[in-house]
Design an enzyme around this catalytic site. Structure first.
Site, short mmCIF file in Angstrom:
data_model
loop_
_atom_site.label_atom_id
_atom_site.label_comp_id
_atom_site.label_asym_id
_atom_site.label_seq_id
_atom_site.Cartn_x
_atom_site.Cartn_y
_atom_site.Cartn_z
N GLU A 118 0.72 -1.28 -0.13
CA GLU A 118 0.04 0.05 -0.01
C GLU A 118 0.95 1.17 -0.16
OE1 GLU A 118 -2.56 -0.56 3.34
OE2 GLU A 118 -3.97 -1.77 2.03
N CYS A 131 3.80 8.59 0.93
CA CYS A 131 4.26 7.61 1.84
C CYS A 131 4.39 6.49 1.20
CB CYS A 131 3.14 7.63 3.18
SG CYS A 131 3.50 6.37 4.29
N CYS A 138 5.58 -6.72 7.66
CA CYS A 138 6.60 -5.96 8.55
C CYS A 138 7.04 -7.11 9.58
CB CYS A 138 5.98 -4.81 9.29
SG CYS A 138 7.17 -3.76 10.35
N CYS A 142 4.86 -3.99 16.26
CA CYS A 142 4.37 -2.87 17.19
C CYS A 142 3.15 -3.07 17.52
CB CYS A 142 4.74 -1.58 16.68
SG CYS A 142 6.64 -1.26 16.36
N CYS A 145 -0.05 -0.99 16.02
CA CYS A 145 0.18 -0.51 14.35
C CYS A 145 -0.50 -1.75 13.68
CB CYS A 145 1.87 -0.44 13.93
SG CYS A 145 1.96 0.10 12.24
N CYS A 377 -1.77 7.21 9.62
CA CYS A 377 -0.35 6.66 10.24
C CYS A 377 -0.65 5.51 10.74
CB CYS A 377 0.29 7.54 11.08
SG CYS A 377 1.84 7.14 11.66
#
Length: 408
Positions: A118, A131, A138, A142, A145, A377
């Site tokens: 994305e 971005c 990932c 976290c 997230c 974010c």
């Protein structure tokens, strides 16, 4: 371990062979492409310059449009290569003008349908920030997230990182003699529609150091995309050993996903902290090459209700950053399905910001953008789950050993 397959399995389907794209390649990569098709060595550098200008400055999608290159060579190039961009499988436009593209990269093997990532475009009146992602998924997990809930599949290649910029500029009409889509919100100051790049999408950029470094080399080249290094920000969760090399080799702006002022809490929010605690992270920041008041480090701090938003934590944040030229971005938490966190109340965010501001630090509260399309974010996560890189490699190797047998 070799996977067993039924003796009656049907022959494997032949993968669709596509001509490799030249879009996203470095100058060295274009040199290699020209060598592959027999362009004389003494001509190659000149031809690379021509290709570079047509691909990255003009954004052409057809070799026939490259009028400074002879018809014979254009035909050779078209026979062996393409100028294809990753396919956009979905585009969402927020009520605030933010755009999110789900892109599918070309397949890397018979068991890879093509990585999905994305990429988000955030327009303002005087700038347009893209971005970009550096990994598929990932590895950092976290807890606040959304991207961290998707397992790591693999690093993106240099070409795949650059291609995100090319797709965005193509879709926005951000090349000479192009126009933006009807009704699109883009900067109106006469500059580029994509003026800034942030490596804050899917993945940890410093775990794909070489790919990100080489992509930045393409993006900043003044004969092509020509986006200045001061307009590129690489955000890291704190891969301490690579922070110095980032400054030395890439020279970009640096952002740190901090989010906590105590190791115990940061260990939970950003598990990488267990390996590189706050003290070591801030020492690396103090030594960041080129650090100055004109080249400050941005510290990102997501505001989590009742977790990290007290007055005491604001004061400790100021104490920790003493002596580091810094800006502190306070990020209202963007909720996503299944999260256990809530965004801090607005008056609490304002109080936190006031404490930081009075200590002499810029402390803007980032305006949430693209929340309605999960483009804000911490919200990025591609919709499809794929084979892990290791599993895909095992299957590819198995098929190479027994090409007439279908792998499961």
């Amino acid at each position: 371990m070799t996977a067993s397959v039924p003796a009656t399995a049907a022959p494997a389907a032949e993968p669709v062979l596509r001509r490799p794209s030249l879009v996203g390649r470095t100058r060295a990569g274009l040199l290699e492409a020209l060598a592959e098709i027999g362009v004389p060595e003494k001509e190659r550098r000149m031809r690379v310059g021509q290709l570079w200008n047509w691909i990255y400055h003009y954004g052409v999608r057809d070799f026939d449009a490259m009028t400074t290159i002879g018809k014979g060579l254009r035909g050779q190039l078209a026979e062996h290569f393409s100028l294809d961009l990753p396919s956009v499988t979905a585009e969402q436009v927020s009520t605030d003008g933010t755009r999110k593209w789900l892109m599918r990269m070309p397949s890397t093997g018979p068991h890879d349908r093509g990585a999905e990532i994305e990429c988000v475009y955030i327009p303002e009146v005087d700038r347009g920030t893209l971005c970009v992602s550096s990994q598929v998924g990932c590895t950092l997990t976290c807890t606040f997230c959304h991207t961290g809930t998707q397992r790591l599949v693999r690093n993106l290649t240099t070409e795949e990182i650059v291609a995100q910029v090319m797709v965005a500029r193509d879709r926005l009409g951000d090349f000479p003699n192009r126009r933006p889509p009807e009704g699109a919100f883009v900067p109106n100051d006469g500059g580029r529609f994509v003026s800034n790049i942030v490596f804050m999408g899917m993945g940890e950029p410093l775990y794909n150091f070489d790919g990100v470094r080489d992509a930045i080399g393409v993006i900043t080249d003044d004969q092509g995309l020509s986006i200045g290094r001061r307009r590129i920000t690489v955000s890291t969760s704190g891969v301490v050993p690579q922070i110095g090399p980032l400054g030395e080799e890439m020279g970009t702006m640096l952002a740190i996903s901090l989010h906590a002022v105590r190791d115990e809490l940061r260990n939970e929010l950003v598990p990488l902290n267990k390996k590189y605690p706050i003290k070591d992270l801030l020492e690396a920041c103090r030594n960041y090459p080129g650090l100055s008041n004109a080249k400050r480090i941005t510290f990102e701090y997501v505001m989590l209700k009742g977790v990290n938003d007290s007055d005491a934590e604001a004061r400790e944040l100021v104490r920790l950053l003493k002596g580091i030229p810094a800006k502190i971005n306070l990020i209202p938490f963007n909720p996503w399905p299944g999260t256990k966190y809530e965004c801090s109340d607005w008056d609490r965010i304002e109080r936190f910001s006031e404490i930081v501001f009075r200590a002499g630090y810029a402390s803007p509260v980032r305006t949430p953008r693209g929340r309605d399309i999960l483009a804000a974010c911490g919200q990025l996560k591609s919709e499809t789950e794929k084979l892990s890189a290791r599993a895909r490699l095992m299957l590819d190797e198995a098929q190479a050993d027994a090409p007439a047998v279908a792998a499961e």
